[in-house]
Design an enzyme around this catalytic site. Sequence first.
Site, mmCIF file in Angstrom:
data_model
loop_
_atom_site.group_PDB
_atom_site.id
_atom_site.type_symbol
_atom_site.label_atom_id
_atom_site.label_comp_id
_atom_site.label_asym_id
_atom_site.label_seq_id
_atom_site.Cartn_x
_atom_site.Cartn_y
_atom_site.Cartn_z
ATOM 1 C CB SER A 82 -3.016 8.908 -0.555
ATOM 2 O OG SER A 82 -4.107 8.294 -0.638
ATOM 3 C CG HIS A 122 -6.271 4.452 -4.253
ATOM 4 N ND1 HIS A 122 -6.291 3.813 -5.601
ATOM 5 C CD2 HIS A 122 -6.175 5.612 -4.471
ATOM 6 C CE1 HIS A 122 -6.381 4.660 -6.319
ATOM 7 N NE2 HIS A 122 -6.179 6.046 -5.674
ATOM 8 C CG ASP A 133 -0.807 0.676 -3.601
ATOM 9 O OD1 ASP A 133 0.112 1.121 -4.119
ATOM 10 O OD2 ASP A 133 -2.078 0.795 -4.289
ATOM 11 C CD GLU A 160 -3.375 3.085 0.170
ATOM 12 O OE1 GLU A 160 -2.957 4.479 0.604
ATOM 13 O OE2 GLU A 160 -4.637 3.100 -0.232
ATOM 14 C CG ASN A 207 0.518 12.318 -5.601
ATOM 15 O OD1 ASN A 207 0.415 12.874 -4.614
ATOM 16 N ND2 ASN A 207 -0.531 11.857 -6.327
ATOM 17 C CE LYS A 221 0.045 7.517 -6.640
ATOM 18 N NZ LYS A 221 -0.967 8.579 -7.460
ATOM 19 C CG HIS A 237 0.715 8.169 -2.086
ATOM 20 N ND1 HIS A 237 0.728 9.243 -2.973
ATOM 21 C CD2 HIS A 237 -0.373 7.380 -1.999
ATOM 22 C CE1 HIS A 237 -0.283 9.190 -3.311
ATOM 23 N NE2 HIS A 237 -1.133 8.128 -3.189
HETATM 24 C C1 LIG Z 1 -2.819 3.871 -2.935
HETATM 25 C C2 LIG Z 1 -2.708 4.058 -4.640
HETATM 26 N N1 LIG Z 1 -2.766 2.840 -5.207
HETATM 27 C C3 LIG Z 1 -2.692 3.336 -6.704
HETATM 28 C C4 LIG Z 1 -3.030 4.591 -7.062
HETATM 29 C C5 LIG Z 1 -3.240 4.578 -8.638
HETATM 30 O O1 LIG Z 1 -1.809 4.706 -9.283
HETATM 31 P P1 LIG Z 1 -1.859 5.416 -10.817
HETATM 32 O O2 LIG Z 1 -2.020 6.847 -10.647
HETATM 33 O O3 LIG Z 1 -0.416 5.077 -10.998
HETATM 34 O O4 LIG Z 1 -3.038 4.831 -11.441
HETATM 35 C C6 LIG Z 1 -2.985 5.836 -6.413
HETATM 36 C C7 LIG Z 1 -2.974 7.041 -6.909
HETATM 37 O O5 LIG Z 1 -3.570 7.854 -6.630
HETATM 38 C C8 LIG Z 1 -2.664 5.431 -4.821
HETATM 39 O O6 LIG Z 1 -2.852 6.508 -4.109
#
Ligand SMILES: Cc1ncc(COP(=O)(O)O)c(C=O)c1O
Length: 360
Positions: A166, A128, A186, A162, A49, A218, A189
Amino acid sequence: MSDRYAALDQRLQDIDRRGLRRHLRTLQPTGATTARLADGRTVQVFCSNDYLGLAQDPRIQAAWAGGGAGSSRLISGDRPAHRELEDALSLRFGRPATLFGSGWQANLAVLGVLLERGDVVASDSLNHASLIDGLRLSGATRIIVPHGRPEVPAGARLAVVEGLYSMDGDRPDLDAWRGEHWLLVDEAHAVGAVGPGGRGVAADQGVEPDFLVGTLGKAYGGLGAFVVGPPVVRELLVSAGRSFVFTTGLPEGAARAALLALELADDERRERLADRTRRLRQALAQEGIPTLGRDHVVPIVLGPRAMAVAAALLDRGFLVPGIRPPTVPPGTERLRITLSAAHSDAQVDGLVQALSDSLR
Ligand SMILES: Cc1ncc(COP(=O)(O)O)c(C=O)c1O
């Protein structure tokens, strides 16, 4: 004593039996998009990422200096670098930003301070795991909405989506998610990688969500995350965000590296990433290989053969993971390619060739 952990052995066997056992693969980076596996093979990495190719940048690595915070920021762990980074993020996103150790922690904290038992929340079905767990912990009543359908019940307090999904690589129509309720996006990505100034999908669509979560791990190539929202949310997070209050502050170096990454993540890098995306997607289309989405996350749904194709790609030196249930629904097993601004034409073209050979 021999069965002291028998129940745990049983649990692991169950995971194994269901085909859900996971294994670590150690990679030693040898460049922005290449790495050496434990067996000595070098692979082209198409699953990080690190979308802008910043993680291995020597300037970023040099910025990772300084020690651990030693305690929560509320005790003795607040550093000038934390404040400078929060100021820079607040300036970029136009409202107060609060730092966290990870996106996981940010989501737990923000959902915890926004919601109370009895509140109703609409949550996209592909959200997520950290959003799912944050909602569970908040005690709010969750209405799971089929992916991409902005159906928020009347009286709901909050909708959670989101910016860039992802596993499906698609973007929501954020305007359609707006209403009387609050909107949390969120942008894990998306920040850094897309939108004006790298402010993500919401900024790209001209929508200001009530609350935005972004990561520093990321596109910004480091570690940590942030929540952007109205000033009162900043204050609530600092006073009552459990994963802010009861955890060690980010190491100073992580904050310094992120400050530099914010500078280095410029339009030129974003344009380069967009160009890599166009090149890959066009070449796959020419080979008759369909993809989902339109951004730098490029899923290719293959069904149950996805894992075998991922293995064939690895044999040819391309590291692309196969994604299977429960991460995605049965029958939609897929390859998930992620691009970096640092991928060369030769790497992208080589991947398409290897993929098209493996599929034949
Ligand atoms: C949509 C989403 N939110 C939060 C996270 C978590 O982020 P972090 O890796 O900084 O804990 C991810 C990570 O994989 C994600 O894809």
